[in-house]
Write a protein that holds these residues in place. Structure first.
Motif, PDB file in Angstrom:
ATOM      1  N   ASP A   8      10.867   6.703   6.935  1.00 44.12           N
ATOM      2  CA  ASP A   8      10.125   7.302   5.714  1.00 44.12           C
ATOM      3  C   ASP A   8       8.733   7.621   5.888  1.00 44.12           C
ATOM      4  O   ASP A   8       7.810   6.707   6.202  1.00 44.12           O
ATOM      5  CB  ASP A   8      10.306   6.170   4.911  1.00 44.12           C
ATOM      6  CG  ASP A   8       9.995   6.492   3.405  1.00 44.12           C
ATOM      7  OD1 ASP A   8       9.044   7.550   3.281  1.00 44.12           O
ATOM      8  OD2 ASP A   8      10.424   5.929   2.621  1.00 44.12           O
ATOM      9  N   LYS A   9       8.191   8.759   5.870  1.00 44.34           N
ATOM     10  CA  LYS A   9       6.630   9.314   5.930  1.00 44.34           C
ATOM     11  C   LYS A   9       5.889   8.492   4.990  1.00 44.34           C
ATOM     12  O   LYS A   9       4.767   8.760   5.347  1.00 44.34           O
ATOM     13  CB  LYS A   9       6.608  10.852   5.975  1.00 44.34           C
ATOM     14  CG  LYS A   9       7.108  11.401   4.614  1.00 44.34           C
ATOM     15  CD  LYS A   9       7.097  12.786   4.697  1.00 44.34           C
ATOM     16  CE  LYS A   9       7.303  13.583   3.406  1.00 44.34           C
ATOM     17  NZ  LYS A   9       6.491  13.227   2.280  1.00 44.34           N
ATOM     18  N   ASP A  10       6.283   8.125   3.845  1.00 46.08           N
ATOM     19  CA  ASP A  10       5.447   7.560   2.792  1.00 46.08           C
ATOM     20  C   ASP A  10       5.128   5.911   3.031  1.00 46.08           C
ATOM     21  O   ASP A  10       4.358   5.519   2.270  1.00 46.08           O
ATOM     22  CB  ASP A  10       6.098   7.668   1.224  1.00 46.08           C
ATOM     23  CG  ASP A  10       6.164   9.261   0.899  1.00 46.08           C
ATOM     24  OD1 ASP A  10       5.241  10.157   1.386  1.00 46.08           O
ATOM     25  OD2 ASP A  10       6.996   9.732   0.356  1.00 46.08           O
ATOM     26  N   ILE A  11       5.839   5.436   4.152  1.00 48.66           N
ATOM     27  CA  ILE A  11       5.727   4.159   4.749  1.00 48.66           C
ATOM     28  C   ILE A  11       5.081   3.975   5.818  1.00 48.66           C
ATOM     29  O   ILE A  11       5.496   4.707   7.029  1.00 48.66           O
ATOM     30  CB  ILE A  11       7.096   3.199   4.225  1.00 48.66           C
ATOM     31  CG1 ILE A  11       7.739   3.674   3.093  1.00 48.66           C
ATOM     32  CG2 ILE A  11       6.944   2.003   4.877  1.00 48.66           C
ATOM     33  CD1 ILE A  11       7.287   2.884   2.006  1.00 48.66           C
ATOM     34  N   ALA A  12       4.330   3.114   6.078  1.00 47.86           N
ATOM     35  CA  ALA A  12       3.773   2.581   7.301  1.00 47.86           C
ATOM     36  C   ALA A  12       4.124   1.111   7.596  1.00 47.86           C
ATOM     37  O   ALA A  12       4.306   0.266   6.607  1.00 47.86           O
ATOM     38  CB  ALA A  12       2.130   2.722   7.320  1.00 47.86           C
ATOM     39  N   ILE A  13       4.513   1.032   8.786  1.00 51.64           N
ATOM     40  CA  ILE A  13       4.968  -0.282   9.443  1.00 51.64           C
ATOM     41  C   ILE A  13       3.915  -0.602  10.643  1.00 51.64           C
ATOM     42  O   ILE A  13       3.920   0.054  11.455  1.00 51.64           O
ATOM     43  CB  ILE A  13       6.280  -0.277   9.682  1.00 51.64           C
ATOM     44  CG1 ILE A  13       7.234  -0.035   8.699  1.00 51.64           C
ATOM     45  CG2 ILE A  13       6.788  -1.681  10.370  1.00 51.64           C
ATOM     46  CD1 ILE A  13       8.825   0.173   9.164  1.00 51.64           C
ATOM     47  N   GLU A  14       3.298  -1.997  10.326  1.00 54.94           N
ATOM     48  CA  GLU A  14       2.497  -2.509  11.453  1.00 54.94           C
ATOM     49  C   GLU A  14       2.746  -3.834  11.784  1.00 54.94           C
ATOM     50  O   GLU A  14       2.922  -4.575  10.891  1.00 54.94           O
ATOM     51  CB  GLU A  14       1.019  -2.115  10.849  1.00 54.94           C
ATOM     52  CG  GLU A  14      -0.165  -2.464  12.230  1.00 54.94           C
ATOM     53  CD  GLU A  14      -1.446  -2.408  11.254  1.00 54.94           C
ATOM     54  OE1 GLU A  14      -2.178  -3.114  11.780  1.00 54.94           O
ATOM     55  OE2 GLU A  14      -1.405  -1.423  10.506  1.00 54.94           O
ATOM     56  N   SER A  15       2.811  -3.864  13.285  1.00 54.63           N
ATOM     57  CA  SER A  15       2.943  -5.401  13.546  1.00 54.63           C
ATOM     58  C   SER A  15       1.630  -5.540  14.333  1.00 54.63           C
ATOM     59  O   SER A  15       1.112  -4.713  14.865  1.00 54.63           O
ATOM     60  CB  SER A  15       3.906  -5.570  14.560  1.00 54.63           C
ATOM     61  OG  SER A  15       5.386  -5.319  14.117  1.00 54.63           O
ATOM     62  N   THR A  16       1.235  -6.805  14.378  1.00 49.38           N
ATOM     63  CA  THR A  16       0.023  -7.324  14.978  1.00 49.38           C
ATOM     64  C   THR A  16       0.118  -8.938  15.650  1.00 49.38           C
ATOM     65  O   THR A  16       0.895  -9.483  14.888  1.00 49.38           O
ATOM     66  CB  THR A  16      -1.335  -7.359  13.967  1.00 49.38           C
ATOM     67  OG1 THR A  16      -2.654  -7.611  14.385  1.00 49.38           O
ATOM     68  CG2 THR A  16      -0.874  -8.580  12.691  1.00 49.38           C
TER      69      THR A  16
END
Length: 532
Positions: free
Chosen positions: A273-281
């Protein structure tokens, strides 16, 4: 889902947003965050537990210093600068002169001294950070000194690494600076404002606590008198929404901006989904398999060594741990001083069988494996149960809540346990090692439940001394080498806890949300804006 739509409508009205039938996009100056609030039981900095509560305090209270989200270096906050004494037995902080609490009261060194002493007087969860460094109520007035309104001196009660004390003071909870005048004005029966602070804030942060309804929502309102740069968000609505699928659906619709409690299947479905960003840290601590040394089978070094080869590290990493953790086998977190590469353990059934035979168990044995009844714990435990069985170890899984599983560990009444922990909130090797390996007193009545070494009945006097000596080494290069030596020694003696994955924190958010800090330990909403 119906319940959430009703409460979301209430939340929209509370923050002055649009009614639910037009709540397809959150307002530009208001942030809506979905998370799990089951662990938020109080907002009194001395009594909080869990990263979710720290995240709330990060926005309402300031600390003397903070950890940079980029590299976890120590940066100024209420203290503009500080000096460590030559003998490393004190740190002098110079406070900002323009900082005010949300009440309008000036932030003073007296408030700093009072906040830290209050932590020890209350003697609740957060006091352990100072107590383990030798701080006691009896010596508080000598150790927490306000030289004048803008100069605070932290004296150390025993030789220590000052950088670790700074890291502790950077964490909200032990490091939260409270408006002493406001807290004492709301004091009841000598509680130092505890009852009032449960539901109210008395900090100098960029937001004020407007309303908290347990297991429903928290509303934070911008503090327009904040001493720093004014946040772009006028209000923040934090919703209790523990169901992952509901969070995903609301995020896709634009009804929420940030989702903090998504499970792996829902995160995978959002990847395209281009409208959603997913980030892991990087998070704090490890997922691990632990044994009780009270059990004579696991007190056997050969048996513990066999367990090392009965974990499918790579299989877990690829199939179960994405978004939760990344493969890691050492007891020191990645990027910390002295951290060594992994030992390179791999699943090896035949080697494990040979070690079990050497240890006197050629046919294996029956045991129990305790685990939390949620992902990724249950899936990882089921996978490990399968590989244990291939070597003849029949492990019955006992699942339950945190109190049931970790409660058994704290009481030292378990055999095998798959858990999560091992420090890492402070980016210093000692924080990992004190949590996962150090045990100054192995007696049952010592009740050193903060130490996982004690919980697992693991005691090694030489290791204790190595950890203590490394902490006090002044030369950074030499200190790093000492931490490397500790890891090598821990590998040789075969610890009671074997990490298999390092915790990562993962969040999904609308792609027009800028300035997100994913880690709940470091997250501050003051940096967030919306590109719309």
């Amino acid at each position: 889902m119906r319940h959430f739509l009703a409460t979301a409508a209430l939340g929209a009205l509370l923050i002055g947003a649009l009614p639910i039938n037009s709540f397809a996009e959150t307002p530009k100056d208001q942030l809506v965050v979905a998370t799990t609030m089951s662990n938020i039981l109080t907002l009194d900095p001395a009594a909080i537990t869990g990263r979710e509560t720290v995240q709330v305090l990060n926005n309402t209270y300031d600390t003397l210093v903070i950890l940079s989200p980029e590299d976890r270096s120590i940066q100024p906050r209420l203290a503009e600068r500080w000096e460590v004494a030559e003998d490393r037995m004190s740190i002098r902080f110079h406070l900002r002169s323009d900082a005010k609490f949300e009440s309008g009261n000036a932030v003073t060194a007296q408030d700093v001294a009072w906040s830290l002493k209050r932590l020890l007087v209350r003697n609740l969860a957060q006091s352990s950070f100072l107590k383990t460094r030798g701080y006691k109520v009896e010596n508080a007035d000598k150790l927490f000194v306000a030289e004048n309104d803008n100069t605070f001196v932290l004296n150390l009660p025993q030789p220590d690494d000052p950088s670790l004390l700074l890291m502790i003071l950077a964490q909200n909870g032990p490091g939260s600076i409270i408006d002493s005048k406001t807290a004492l004005a709301n004091e009841k029966d000598g509680d130092l404002g505890a009852s009032w602070l449960t539901l109210n804030s008395a900090g100098s942060g960029p937001f004020k606590l407007t309303q908290w309804k347990s297991n429903e929502f928290i509303i934070l309102t911008r503090n327009d008198d904040y001493w720093g740069e004014k946040p772009a968000m006028k209000r923040v609505l934090m919703r209790h929404l523990p169901e992952s699928q509901s969070q995903r659906l609301m995020l896709e619709k634009g009804d929420i901006d940030v989702a903090y409690s998504l499970q792996a299947p829902d995160l995978r479905s959002l990847e395209a989904d281009k409208d959603i960003a997913i980030e892991s840290t990087p998070g704090s601590g490890f997922y691990y398999l632990s044994v009780s040394m009270k059990d004579e089978r696991f007190a056997n070094k050969k048996v513990r060594e066999a367990l090392r080869y009965l974990i499918d590290y790579e299989g877990l990493d690829k199939a179960i741990m994405p978004y939760y953790g990344k493969l890691h086998q050492r007891p020191i977190s990645t990027g910390f001083l002295g951290a060594l590469p992994d030992e390179g353990y791999k699943l090896d059934i035949e080697k494990a069988k040979a070690l079990l035979a050497e240890g006197g168990f050629p046919n294996g044995f029956k045991t129990t494996l305790r685990v939390l009844s949620e992902d990724p714990f249950m899936k990882a435990a089921t996978a490990i149960q399968n590989t244990l069985a291939q070597a003849g170890i029949q492990a019955e899984i006992i699942s339950g809540s945190g109190d049931q599983i970790y409660g058994a560990m704290r009481e030292r009444k378990f055999e095998l346990l798959l858990g999560r922990g091992g420090g890492g909130q402070q980016p210093h090797p000692d924080n990992n090692l004190r949590s996962i390996a150090y045990n100054p007193n192995n007696a049952d009545d010592a009740k050193l439940t903060n130490y996982q070494g004690w919980r697992t009945s693991f005691y090694d006097e030489k290791l204790n001394k190595m950890i203590e000596d490394a902490l006090l080494e002044r030369d950074i290069a030499k200190q790093g080498k000492l931490y490397e030596d500790i890891q090598t020694y821990m590998d040789e003696i075969v610890m009671s806890i074997q990490p298999f994955s390092e915790v990562v924190d993962t969040a999904a958010f609308r792609s027009d949300v800028k300035g997100m800090i994913v880690s709940p330990w470091l997250s501050r909403f003051e940096s967030i804006s919306k590109d719309r």
